[in-house]
Enzyme design. Structure first.
Site, PDB file in Angstrom:
ATOM      1  N   GLU A  11       0.925  -1.265   0.081  1.00 49.32           N
ATOM      2  CA  GLU A  11       0.169  -0.100   0.031  1.00 49.32           C
ATOM      3  C   GLU A  11       0.746   1.094   0.046  1.00 49.32           C
ATOM      4  O   GLU A  11       0.469   2.193   0.624  1.00 49.32           O
ATOM      5  CB  GLU A  11      -0.934  -0.035   1.325  1.00 49.32           C
ATOM      6  CG  GLU A  11      -2.138  -1.188   1.309  1.00 49.32           C
ATOM      7  CD  GLU A  11      -2.713  -1.426   2.391  1.00 49.32           C
ATOM      8  OE1 GLU A  11      -3.897  -1.626   2.428  1.00 49.32           O
ATOM      9  OE2 GLU A  11      -2.075  -1.048   3.655  1.00 49.32           O
TER      10      GLU A  11
HETATM   11  C1  TNX Z   1      -4.360  -3.824   4.501  1.00 48.35           C
HETATM   12  S1  TNX Z   1      -2.840  -6.113   3.943  1.00 48.35           S
HETATM   13  C2  TNX Z   1      -3.133  -3.891   4.929  1.00 48.35           C
HETATM   14  C3  TNX Z   1      -3.154  -3.326   6.514  1.00 48.35           C
HETATM   15  C4  TNX Z   1      -4.249  -3.302   7.110  1.00 48.35           C
HETATM   16  C5  TNX Z   1      -5.151  -4.381   6.802  1.00 48.35           C
HETATM   17  C6  TNX Z   1      -6.407  -4.368   7.678  1.00 48.35           C
HETATM   18  C7  TNX Z   1      -1.746  -5.301   4.054  1.00 48.35           C
HETATM   19  C8  TNX Z   1      -0.401  -5.666   3.423  1.00 48.35           C
HETATM   20  N1  TNX Z   1      -1.915  -4.078   4.457  1.00 48.35           N
HETATM   21  O1  TNX Z   1      -2.345  -2.259   6.554  1.00 48.35           O
HETATM   22  O2  TNX Z   1      -4.031  -3.481   8.624  1.00 48.35           O
HETATM   23  O3  TNX Z   1      -5.436  -4.343   5.406  1.00 48.35           O
HETATM   24  O4  TNX Z   1      -7.271  -5.389   7.291  1.00 48.35           O
END
Ligand code: TNX
Length: 532
Positions: free
Chosen positions: A341
């Site tokens: 992300e």
């Molecule tokens: C996505 S999955 C994220 C996290 C969040 C999560 C909550 C991922 C690699 N990153 O930063 O905590 O969703 O479900």
């Protein structure tokens, strides 16, 4: 305990509460009689019950251990400590004689078939004796976890119980399908203190999970002391989601977690998430920001707004020093560098950054793990990608796998323990969908992602993100019963995969979790035995 003098061979007593019986009476007490030999989670490779035969642990039982093996003695000591509490027996631990013992419980590093490999074991329960044989201590530990599940649930009690301590007889040969059977705790969104992490290690180890990935940094908090950058923990760790006081592990506490895990054959994989998810670090050191201005600490739950400064050389000095210290504290082979992300980092910057970060990890002698977004940067051949998507096709991940990248499977709509069970679940999130036990169990890690076959899959991992999770009780509620489902996908051969069998075996864990005071979710999909 006996019922009318007759010992029952199963835990489940089914009472036909028909109209003819009048007003329902209190349910029958859970029988202390022996548990079915086929109630183990994860399902063993070979299970052969010896019908009608039981072994009884008594006040005169001895635990024999492989002579000259401190590791075997430590495992024997763990078993003895558990059973001394619940049985009140002495259970001495002594070196095994040169001929295989004909009584008691023997933990031996000889006589296991080669098929057991380095983590497998053979368990033989007969009327006079119990033997766990393995090639390596990890296998003995795994065998003891199986033995625990074959004992009456009261064996897990912290206080002395009446017994009897019967175990159904039979033979098990068992070894894992995948080498990576992981759980993840996000200690960044809400800090979880050492005793909570240790208790979770105990709980996952019972299901033969052998990796605990600790998500140690995120926008909301930095959770490990770094001597060369002290403000990271002291300031960056001073809050959490919702604005609590947060917290962090000192380096000694982190070492303590690593040692606790190692004694349970669990490897700690530390994650420092980057280049995004870094607000806590950026808030702690103004110089890490491209504009030299430190942002405020963050206590919300948005993602994707922060980025380390890719063009500053200081960023790489920071990475080298921080990752160097963490590598030095971590005996395990892996360092996880996140990489998910990174929506505030351009694609070019992301590639530049992830490329350098991987070189730095390699220079410190560790293998990189990254969230699967890492495949969009040039990857080292050894870099492992952790798939967290919600679809069964990802072209970039498939290409990477075909080029040799190993994949850890954590599909968010199957393996994320922070997803709600259903719309009535108070804790958790719903962006990847609701996940009840059958969803968590109903997929094959070796054939889930198109173009990513069994040989590309290192294993599975169940992440628990903690935006809404604040305590041990919360952790347990989200992990049980789904964590054992993911653990079974990681350990058991695909040929054992069967919801009906799993449901019965999972249900048999309920009375155990009661005794252990694990705060589990009573999914209506599971046929829990009476009293669970
Ligand atoms: C996505 S999955 C994220 C996290 C969040 C999560 C909550 C991922 C690699 N990153 O930063 O905590 O969703 O479900």
């Amino acid at each position: 305990m006996t019922t009318g003098g007759v010992r029952l061979l199963t835990t489940t007593v089914i009472l036909a509460l028909t109209g003819g019986w009048g007003a329902p009476t209190a349910p029958a007490a859970v029988q202390a009689s022996s548990v079915s030999f086929t109630s183990v989670v994860p399902a063993p490779v070979v299970t052969a019950p010896a019908s009608g035969v039981t072994h009884q642990i008594t006040a005169t039982t001895t635990i024999y251990t492989e002579p000259g093996s401190p590791a075997a003695a430590q495992i024997a000591g763990q078993l003895a400590a558990l059973l001394r509490r619940s049985t009140g027996y002495t259970l001495p631990v002594v070196d095994a004689p040169s001929t295989t013992p004909t009584d008691g419980i023997a933990l031996l590093l000889s006589g296991a078939p080669p098929a057991a490999g380095s983590e497998g074991y053979q368990l033989d329960v007969s009327a006079p004796s119990i033997a766990v044989r393995a090639n390596q201590p990890a296998g003995l530990f795994a065998g003891v976890q199986t033995l625990r599940q074959l004992l009456p649930p009261a064996a897990e009690s912290a206080t002395a119980q009446p017994g009897p301590w019967e175990i159904a007889a039979g033979h098990i040969l068992d070894y894992p399908r995948f080498s990576h059977r992981g759980a993840m705790l996000d200690v960044a969104r809400h800090f979880l203190p050492v005793p909570v992490v240790e208790r979770y290690i105990d709980e996952i180890a019972l299901y033969k999970v052998n990796r605990l990935h600790l998500h140690l940094s995120d926008d909301q908090g930095w959770r490990i002391a770094v001597n060369s950058w002290p403000n990271l923990a002291v300031y960056g760790g001073s809050t959490q989601v919702g604005g609590g006081t947060g917290g962090y592990y000192t380096q000694d506490e982190y070492r303590q977690i690593v040692a606790y895990a190692a004694a349970r054959y669990v490897m700690i994989i530390p994650e420092i998430d980057m280049p995004g998810h870094t607000n806590a670090a950026l808030a702690s050191y103004a110089d890490l920001n491209c504009d030299g201005v430190a942002p405020k600490l963050y206590t919300g739950t948005r993602v994707g707004f922060s980025s380390l400064c890719v063009s500053k050389e200081l960023t790489y000095t920071f990475l080298d020093q921080v990752l160097g210290e963490i590598a030095g504290l971590t005996p395990g082979a892996y360092l996880h560098i996140g990489g998910d992300e990174a929506s505030s980092t351009t694609a070019t910057d992301y590639s530049t950054f992830m490329n350098r970060a991987q070189q730095i990890v390699a220079a410190h002698g560790k293998t990189v793990v990254g969230w699967h977004d890492v495949v969009h940067a040039p990857a080292l051949p050894s870099t492992v990608a952790q798939y967290w998507g919600t679809t069964t096709a990802d072209a970039a991940v498939a290409t990477a796998a075909q080029n040799g990248t190993k994949i850890i499977m954590s599909p968010a709509n199957r393996a994320y323990l922070d997803m709600k069970y259903n719309s009535r679940t108070k804790l958790g999130q719903r962006w990847a969908g609701f996940i009840d036990v059958q969803d968590a169990y109903g997929w094959d890690p070796g054939a889930y992602l198109s173009g990513v076959g069994e040989t590309s899959v290192l294993g599975v991992e169940a992440p628990l993100w903690t935006e809404t999770i604040q305590s041990l009780a919360d952790v347990e509620y989200m992990a049980f019963p789904r964590l054992p489902a993911i653990a079974e996908l990681g350990w058991s051969p695909a040929s054992t995969h069967d919801w009906t069998s799993f449901n019965q075996r999972l249900g048999a864990q309920g009375p155990r979790w009661r005794v252990m005071a694990i705060n589990y979710y009573h999914s209506t999909q599971v046929s829990w035995p009476t009293g669970a």
